[in-house]
Write a protein that holds these residues in place. Structure first.
Motif, mmCIF file in Angstrom:
data_model
loop_
_atom_site.group_PDB
_atom_site.id
_atom_site.type_symbol
_atom_site.label_atom_id
_atom_site.label_comp_id
_atom_site.label_asym_id
_atom_site.label_seq_id
_atom_site.Cartn_x
_atom_site.Cartn_y
_atom_site.Cartn_z
ATOM 1 N N ILE A 325 -17.761 11.447 -13.935
ATOM 2 C CA ILE A 325 -18.084 11.814 -15.661
ATOM 3 C C ILE A 325 -19.228 12.849 -15.762
ATOM 4 O O ILE A 325 -20.061 12.580 -15.624
ATOM 5 N N ARG A 326 -18.808 13.652 -16.448
ATOM 6 C CA ARG A 326 -19.810 14.198 -16.958
ATOM 7 C C ARG A 326 -19.670 14.228 -18.398
ATOM 8 O O ARG A 326 -18.715 14.352 -20.005
ATOM 9 N N TRP A 327 -20.852 14.063 -18.664
ATOM 10 C CA TRP A 327 -21.283 14.186 -20.112
ATOM 11 C C TRP A 327 -21.828 14.918 -20.665
ATOM 12 O O TRP A 327 -22.785 15.701 -21.013
ATOM 13 N N LEU A 328 -20.505 15.715 -21.829
ATOM 14 C CA LEU A 328 -21.123 16.578 -22.063
ATOM 15 C C LEU A 328 -21.435 16.927 -24.154
ATOM 16 O O LEU A 328 -20.884 16.730 -24.809
ATOM 17 N N ASP A 329 -22.524 17.098 -24.208
ATOM 18 C CA ASP A 329 -22.938 17.433 -25.625
ATOM 19 C C ASP A 329 -21.629 18.460 -26.086
ATOM 20 O O ASP A 329 -21.797 19.453 -26.095
ATOM 21 N N ALA A 330 -21.135 17.872 -27.024
ATOM 22 C CA ALA A 330 -20.185 18.941 -27.970
ATOM 23 C C ALA A 330 -21.120 19.709 -29.421
ATOM 24 O O ALA A 330 -20.161 20.724 -29.457
ATOM 25 N N GLU A 331 -22.267 19.421 -29.739
ATOM 26 C CA GLU A 331 -22.793 20.866 -30.114
ATOM 27 C C GLU A 331 -23.285 21.815 -29.560
ATOM 28 O O GLU A 331 -22.667 22.695 -29.631
#
Length: 544
Positions: A325-331
């Motif tokens: 899982i790669r947690w990607l900041d939407a901002e």
């Protein structure tokens, strides 16, 4: 009559009381007992529904619409027993109930006090709806010594006296730290913690000692002597490679046997742990791997998406693959399209989860567009589905000013505040500007799936029941225009008023759901949507 297991924690927080309770519940289940697990939280919020995910992690929603502590997710995932409103109570809810009674005059002019009124209310919650159970596990949040938890400790002291020692036991979860400079495990913090608990009138029957190094027999006996328990009742709890190895690890250390022995119950018969051996085999021996990009708002704290993380892992178990899982900041996706491509091209699947507020929304919409244009498996949950609908409206249906009223006034409100809906209690109504706590569409609601739709084939049925937590809905007056652009509404509420599921039949895997399927996923019963999504990601990995 149900037996009670009270679980407290000492020395520091985050020792894993919730995971310990879930694991013990699973072990007792494996021996044929009926169990239920409850969480008592000392904070003054009525529930965690209005708390920031960075403060408290995710909010776990039950079938009956309670917003609860994330530990209830562990309880359900490990035991399969659906949690209820009565399984999580806070100091805030206790005091709210008592003050409402006082205002009505229910106490007939008496002075309302912590003892007996608050402690009596706690005991009532502990004993509610337990007639058909063998064991009730009650986890007390916080750490022994906290001011907030004192009424709860006093309540379990009273319950132990009222129910009898043959019907109640106390388990204290504590820390035995390893001091690197000294090269030793130190037992003094545990001694002090147990002394504090004993001074409050609760003598633990078992000690679960969290430690990063094996607990030598000498230290085990030392703890037993100072803490007034049998050496066999000092259980070491080493760090585990996965939360799903914990039940097997605790069984190997004798936790379930010692619990039964404390109750005077024969523990010679071995539990059926085949389910947990299979789960661990699937988790530890994958036959491949995929990478899923989760484009979210609260990616700085994994507990904010705890159930989502576990549901993705379960989807991997169903397909015998490891899920990275790669947690990607939407901002970070809101300005540079090349940056979006660079971050998302390595992904075998893209998931946009739920959330609240405008921050990061443009990045989520950009992620949906990337998934659609590049035919990468896409899964949108709650706000993620709404962003998929807004992306479709703007880019495939010609509604360039499409937006949601959650972010302010909208010229084209493709998503708007839901003001009325039907529930088991009848028509529910909400108003703009009302209270935030407990005012969403919460809990399990039915939906009907379109025949021959992708989601109908995934579920294998046409009628489903899923848990919701949201204030805003896709405006069904835009359904026809969105469907002309290729976004199909394949799931609706039974009355046809509320959109529940969208999909794109022209793509390999593109599904958005208004509910939270992750709340029903379990390691031994992965949610079909997550199993199918990971299966599509496996196919995508073969194309890359």
């Amino acid at each position: 009559m149900a037996r009670y297991i009270f679980i407290t924690g000492g020395v520091v927080s985050s020792l894993g009381k919730g995971l310990m309770a879930a694991s013990l519940g699973a072990l007792l289940q494996a021996r044929g007992y009926k169990v239920r697990i409850r969480k008592f939280d000392p904070y003054l919020n009525v529930d965690p529904g209005t708390m920031s995910p960075y403060q408290h992690g995710e909010v776990y929603v039950t079938d009956d619409g309670a917003e609860t502590d994330l530990d209830l997710g562990h309880y359900e995932r490990f035991t399969g027993v659906p949690s209820r409103q009565s399984d999580n109570v806070t100091s805030g809810r206790i005091y709210q109930t008592i003050i409402a009674k006082e205002r009505r005059g229910d106490y007939l002019g008496a002075t309302v006090q912590v003892i007996p009124h608050v402690t009596d209310a706690i005991k009532e919650f502990a004993q509610a709806d337990t007639d058909d159970l063998d064991f009730v596990l009650c986890e007390i949040g916080g750490t022994v010594g906290d001011i907030e938890s004192l009424p709860f400790i006093e309540a379990i002291r009273q319950l132990r006296n009222e129910l009898g020692r043959d019907q109640t036991i106390s388990i204290h979860v504590t820390l035995v730290p390893y001091i690197t400079a000294a090269g030793e495990l130190k037992t003094k913090p545990t001694q002090h913690s147990v002394r504090e608990l004993t001074a409050l009138g609760v003598q633990p029957d078992l000690l679960l000692c969290r430690c990063e190094k094996p607990l030598p027999e000498g230290e085990r006996r030392k703890i037993a002597q100072f803490c007034n328990v049998r050496p066999e009742a000092v259980i070491q709890a080493l760090d585990a490679p996965s939360i799903y190895t914990v039940p097997l690890q605790y069984h190997g250390e004798g936790l379930d046997q010692e619990v039964l022995r404390a109750f005077g119950i024969d523990s010679s018969d071995q539990p059926d742990l085949s389910r947990w051996y299979d789960i661990n085999d699937r988790h530890a021996n994958p036959e491949g791997e995929v990478t899923i990009g989760v484009v979210g708002k609260y990616v700085g704290l994994q507990d904010a998406y705890k159930s989502l993380h576990e549901a993705l892992v379960h989807g991997g178990m169903a397909n015998r693959v490891k899920v990275n899982i790669r947690w990607l900041d939407a901002e970070l996706f809101e300005e540079d399209e090349k940056d979006i491509a660079a971050r998302l091209e390595p992904m075998h699947g893209i998931l946009v989860p739920g959330g609240f507020g405008e921050r990061g929304s443009a990045g989520k919409i950009a992620s949906v567009r990337f998934a659609r244009e590049h035919d990468v498996p896409f899964f949108g949950i709650c706000l993620g589905m709404q962003m998929a609908c807004i992306e479709a409206a703007r880019n495939t249906s010609g509604i360039t000013n499409a937006s949601t009223t959650e972010f302010g006034e909208a010229e084209e409100p493709v998503v708007g505040l839901i003001t009325e809906w039907m529930s088991d209690e009848g028509l529910q109504k909400r108003e703009q500007g009302g209270d935030l706590g407990g005012t969403m569409r919460l809990g399990a609601y039915p939906a009907k799936l379109s025949e021959n739709s992708h989601v109908a084939s995934i579920y294998g049925v046409s009628d489903i029941d899923e848990r919701h937590r949201h204030r805003y809905e896709v405006n069904n007056s835009y359904v026809d225009r969105l469907e002309k652009g290729g976004l199909i509404f394949s799931g609706m509420s039974p009355d046809g008023e509320l959109p529940e599921i969208v999909e794109r039949p022209d793509l390999s895997w593109f599904v958005g759901v208004q509910f939270h399927p992750e709340l029903k996923s379990k390691p031994f019963a992965p949610h079909p949507l997550f199993a199918s999504f990971i299966s599509a990601a496996v196919e995508q990995s073969r194309l890359v």
